[in-house]
Scaffold this motif. Structure first.
Motif, PDB file in Angstrom:
ATOM      1  N   GLY A   1       0.831  -1.205   0.000  1.00 47.83           N
ATOM      2  CA  GLY A   1       0.000   0.000   0.000  1.00 47.83           C
ATOM      3  C   GLY A   1       0.862   1.250   0.000  1.00 47.83           C
ATOM      4  O   GLY A   1       0.558   2.235  -0.684  1.00 47.83           O
TER       5      GLY A   1
ATOM      6  N   LEU B   1      -6.655   1.679  -2.206  1.00 44.46           N
ATOM      7  CA  LEU B   1      -6.106   2.879  -2.838  1.00 44.46           C
ATOM      8  C   LEU B   1      -6.980   3.415  -3.963  1.00 44.46           C
ATOM      9  O   LEU B   1      -7.180   4.635  -4.081  1.00 44.46           O
ATOM     10  CB  LEU B   1      -4.698   2.589  -3.356  1.00 44.46           C
ATOM     11  CG  LEU B   1      -3.620   2.432  -2.288  1.00 44.46           C
ATOM     12  CD1 LEU B   1      -2.292   2.026  -2.919  1.00 44.46           C
ATOM     13  CD2 LEU B   1      -3.449   3.727  -1.497  1.00 44.46           C
TER      14      LEU B   1
ATOM     15  N   TRP C   1      -3.289  -1.943   0.164  1.00 45.70           N
ATOM     16  CA  TRP C   1      -3.230  -1.483  -1.220  1.00 45.70           C
ATOM     17  C   TRP C   1      -4.566  -1.596  -1.925  1.00 45.70           C
ATOM     18  O   TRP C   1      -4.860  -0.847  -2.871  1.00 45.70           O
ATOM     19  CB  TRP C   1      -2.157  -2.264  -1.990  1.00 45.70           C
ATOM     20  CG  TRP C   1      -2.458  -3.747  -2.129  1.00 45.70           C
ATOM     21  CD1 TRP C   1      -2.030  -4.741  -1.305  1.00 45.70           C
ATOM     22  CD2 TRP C   1      -3.239  -4.365  -3.149  1.00 45.70           C
ATOM     23  NE1 TRP C   1      -2.499  -5.956  -1.736  1.00 45.70           N
ATOM     24  CE2 TRP C   1      -3.248  -5.764  -2.875  1.00 45.70           C
ATOM     25  CE3 TRP C   1      -3.928  -3.909  -4.262  1.00 45.70           C
ATOM     26  CZ2 TRP C   1      -3.926  -6.674  -3.670  1.00 45.70           C
ATOM     27  CZ3 TRP C   1      -4.611  -4.814  -5.062  1.00 45.70           C
ATOM     28  CH2 TRP C   1      -4.607  -6.186  -4.763  1.00 45.70           C
TER      29      TRP C   1
ATOM     30  N   PHE D   1      -0.797   9.732   0.656  1.00 51.42           N
ATOM     31  CA  PHE D   1      -1.474   8.620  -0.018  1.00 51.42           C
ATOM     32  C   PHE D   1      -0.801   7.302   0.324  1.00 51.42           C
ATOM     33  O   PHE D   1      -1.463   6.271   0.504  1.00 51.42           O
ATOM     34  CB  PHE D   1      -1.470   8.859  -1.526  1.00 51.42           C
ATOM     35  CG  PHE D   1      -2.447   7.998  -2.287  1.00 51.42           C
ATOM     36  CD1 PHE D   1      -3.697   7.692  -1.771  1.00 51.42           C
ATOM     37  CD2 PHE D   1      -2.114   7.504  -3.548  1.00 51.42           C
ATOM     38  CE1 PHE D   1      -4.600   6.906  -2.475  1.00 51.42           C
ATOM     39  CE2 PHE D   1      -3.007   6.726  -4.259  1.00 51.42           C
ATOM     40  CZ  PHE D   1      -4.245   6.422  -3.724  1.00 51.42           C
TER      41      PHE D   1
ATOM     42  N   GLY E   1      -2.405   4.056   2.180  1.00 51.03           N
ATOM     43  CA  GLY E   1      -2.235   2.706   1.668  1.00 51.03           C
ATOM     44  C   GLY E   1      -1.750   1.747   2.733  1.00 51.03           C
ATOM     45  O   GLY E   1      -2.106   0.559   2.735  1.00 51.03           O
TER      46      GLY E   1
ATOM     47  N   GLY F   1       0.852   3.519  -3.216  1.00 47.20           N
ATOM     48  CA  GLY F   1       0.330   4.853  -2.962  1.00 47.20           C
ATOM     49  C   GLY F   1       1.312   5.931  -3.371  1.00 47.20           C
ATOM     50  O   GLY F   1       0.938   6.914  -4.027  1.00 47.20           O
TER      51      GLY F   1
END
Length: 282
Positions: A181, A225, A222, A213, A217, A185
């Motif tokens: 993530g 996202l 993830w 971001f 994440g 991100g």
């Protein structure tokens, strides 16, 4: 019934703590950008060989809060969350200058977030983790809206705290999903940034957006996202268009993206990543 009463009592105590934390968040929102400006000025002076500008000691603890209009020092009983604002009728006790209603609103929002986290997860490490997440995310949204800055002092600890929480299983995201993530991100917005810059010659967002971001994440995995970026983009576009028609855009005609990322992050917190995916049609 007893369990429900205990749950309500614990959540209410968390709300009281949230009020106090919210009062501190107001300090962070106001002072951290100014601390960064002072640090930049000192670094520029050092690089140029000029003497550093003299200034009084200034951090999150000192000097004591004061009225920006008359410099009246805020006494402890004038700084009680929400209550003092109501008693003072939203004005400085010395010069009667109007106090922004955002101060009690931030305190109430922080209290509501803490109440929600403990109501949902009880007195647990998971609730504590989400309370901390909420406080930092709220602070980032406000700072970015005011200054278009997303300080590394907040985004990076938020990211690392999420990785630690995932590793300790304090949040329902496994460490692998959290790690990817962060990678997805950051790199996704980094790629958009450079494509936009190469095509237009302009910067469409700042590096702080990449880091925020990435942190989202980590906390939601993830898989969350895409719905987060879709929701934040739609809300940002609607708000930006509304501000354009009402002449509310600041100089340069831009709107910071961080508050909308934060808003989508709160939506993921309240609804859950899976529900958020269904809401945006994924």
């Amino acid at each position: 019934m007893i369990a429900l009463d205990v749950q309500l009592f614990n959540a209410s105590l968390a709300a009281v703590l949230g009020l106090m934390i919210g009062s501190f968040l107001n300090v962070v929102v106001y002072r951290l950008p100014k601390m960064m400006e002072r640090q930049w000025a000192e670094e520029c002076a050092e690089l140029s060989g000029s003497p550093a500008p003299e200034a009084e000691r200034f951090n999150l603890m000192v000097p004591r809060s004061r009225c920006p209009q008359c410099s009246h020092q805020i006494r402890w009983f004038e700084n009680l969350p929400v209550l003092s604002y109501l008693v003072l009728k939203g004005r400085c006790s010395a010069c009667k200058t109007r106090i922004s209603p955002r101060y009690p609103l931030v305190e109430i929002t922080s209290a509501a977030l803490f109440f929600f986290c403990v109501w949902r997860w009880g007195l647990s490490t998971q609730a504590l983790a989400w309370c901390a997440f909420s406080a930092v995310l709220l602070t980032l949204a406000l700072i970015d809206w005011d200054t278009t800055l997303l300080p590394d002092d907040l985004t990076l600890p938020l990211l690392w705290a999420g990785l630690i929480a995932a590793a300790m299983r304090w949040i329902p995201v496994d460490l692998t999903s959290a790690l990817w993530g962060a990678v997805a991100g950051y790199l996704s917005l980094w790629t958009v940034y450079w494509v936009f810059k190469l095509v237009t010659g302009k910067e469409g967002m700042g590096y702080g957006d990449f880091k925020l971001f990435a942190a989202l994440g980590v906390w939601f995995g993830w898989q969350a996202l895409i719905p987060i970026i879709l929701l934040s983009s739609v809300i940002g576009a609607v708000v930006g268009i509304a501000m354009k028609f009402t002449s509310g855009l600041r100089e340069g005609g831009y709107v910071p993206f961080g508050p909308f990322l934060a808003g989508a992050g709160f939506a993921a917190l309240f609804l859950g990543p899976q529900t958020l995916q269904r809401v945006v049609g994924l």
